[in-house]
Design a protein around this motif. Structure first.
Motif, mmCIF file in Angstrom:
data_model
loop_
_atom_site.group_PDB
_atom_site.id
_atom_site.type_symbol
_atom_site.label_atom_id
_atom_site.label_comp_id
_atom_site.label_asym_id
_atom_site.label_seq_id
_atom_site.Cartn_x
_atom_site.Cartn_y
_atom_site.Cartn_z
ATOM 1 N N UNK A 212 6.874 20.855 -10.668
ATOM 2 C CA UNK A 212 6.248 19.881 -9.778
ATOM 3 C C UNK A 212 6.691 20.135 -8.342
ATOM 4 N N UNK A 213 5.783 19.847 -7.408
ATOM 5 C CA UNK A 213 6.130 19.899 -5.993
ATOM 6 C C UNK A 213 5.460 18.733 -5.299
ATOM 7 N N UNK A 214 5.924 18.436 -4.103
ATOM 8 C CA UNK A 214 5.359 17.352 -3.310
ATOM 9 C C UNK A 214 4.491 17.948 -2.212
ATOM 10 N N UNK A 215 3.310 17.342 -2.016
ATOM 11 C CA UNK A 215 2.420 17.763 -0.933
ATOM 12 C C UNK A 215 1.975 16.531 -0.152
ATOM 13 N N UNK A 216 1.488 16.783 1.060
ATOM 14 C CA UNK A 216 1.109 15.714 1.983
ATOM 15 C C UNK A 216 -0.302 15.959 2.494
ATOM 16 N N UNK A 217 -1.036 14.854 2.689
ATOM 17 C CA UNK A 217 -2.397 14.914 3.216
ATOM 18 C C UNK A 217 -2.503 13.926 4.374
ATOM 19 N N UNK A 218 -2.808 14.428 5.569
ATOM 20 C CA UNK A 218 -2.974 13.560 6.729
ATOM 21 C C UNK A 218 -4.381 13.007 6.786
ATOM 22 N N UNK B 81 -0.176 9.272 6.168
ATOM 23 C CA UNK B 81 0.199 10.445 5.396
ATOM 24 C C UNK B 81 0.231 10.037 3.935
ATOM 25 N N UNK B 82 -0.596 10.697 3.145
ATOM 26 C CA UNK B 82 -0.642 10.461 1.705
ATOM 27 C C UNK B 82 0.268 11.470 1.027
ATOM 28 N N UNK B 83 1.018 10.989 0.062
ATOM 29 C CA UNK B 83 1.992 11.827 -0.634
ATOM 30 C C UNK B 83 1.563 11.951 -2.095
ATOM 31 N N UNK C 210 1.347 9.348 -5.006
ATOM 32 C CA UNK C 210 2.646 8.684 -4.941
ATOM 33 C C UNK C 210 2.582 7.500 -3.998
ATOM 34 N N UNK C 211 2.145 7.755 -2.743
ATOM 35 C CA UNK C 211 2.048 6.668 -1.763
ATOM 36 C C UNK C 211 1.282 7.112 -0.542
ATOM 37 N N UNK C 212 0.872 6.119 0.239
ATOM 38 C CA UNK C 212 0.260 6.361 1.542
ATOM 39 C C UNK C 212 1.095 5.641 2.575
ATOM 40 N N UNK C 213 1.539 6.360 3.605
ATOM 41 C CA UNK C 213 2.431 5.780 4.589
ATOM 42 C C UNK C 213 1.818 5.896 5.972
ATOM 43 N N UNK C 214 1.707 4.750 6.665
ATOM 44 C CA UNK C 214 1.191 4.774 8.026
ATOM 45 C C UNK C 214 2.229 5.453 8.929
ATOM 46 N N UNK C 215 1.740 6.277 9.835
ATOM 47 C CA UNK C 215 2.598 7.050 10.731
ATOM 48 C C UNK C 215 2.531 6.457 12.119
#
Length: 154
Positions: free
Chosen positions: A3-9, A53-55, A147-152
């Motif tokens: 498994x790895x973690x990726x991010x989507x803006x 940013x979505x994780x 996993x989550x969506x975090x406001x930047x």
């Protein structure tokens, strides 16, 4: 592959990722673009009024057709030029460096004959590292778990 973690803006939380077929052609064609570099996803997100940013975690399906560019090569450049001209491909996932705006300007200059291929490589080598994973098919999207969506903060 583990498994790895990726991010989507983005401009919103994307619990369910989807293939994006925009009017503008992208480096690796239509798809859902992510990166392993959080700061890069934050830069993508900050283009919007509400940057998010979505994780996701990713567990790759080894039966998928995957094209990976481990570095910026002639094959990478030719693939991006083809995709930016709308030429379709049949990969489920494409992984490699991103042609950011500055690098794409160099690609455009090369396509237009303003600079040579050798000049392109001289200019492109000195840019900071980038990374992108394009999930190009509905099967590849199944590898992603939200996993989550975090406001930047802008």
């Amino acid at each position: 592959m583990g498994k790895m973690t990726v991010y989507h803006g983005s401009y919103t939380t994307k619990v369910v990722p989807e293939i994006i077929k925009g009017k503008n052609t992208k480096d690796f064609g239509p798809g859902f673009y992510c990166t392993v570099i959080r700061e890069q996803a934050e830069r993508w997100a900050k283009r919007y009024d509400t940057p998010v940013v979505n994780i996701y975690t990713v567990r790759m399906n080894t039966s998928l057709k995957i094209l990976e560019f481990k570095e910026m090569t002639e094959k990478w450049l030719d693939f991006i030029i083809a995709c930016r001209h709308g030429v379709p491909h049949d990969y489920d996932l494409v992984i490699g460096a991103m042609a950011n705006d500055q690098i794409y300007n160099y690609i455009a200059d090369y396509i237009d004959g303003i600079i040579t291929r050798e000049q392109f490589w001289s200019l492109a080598r000195f840019k900071y590292p980038t990374h992108q994973i394009n999930f190009c098919s509905s099967e590849s999207l199944k590898c992603l778990t939200f996993v989550s969506g975090e406001e930047v903060v802008k």
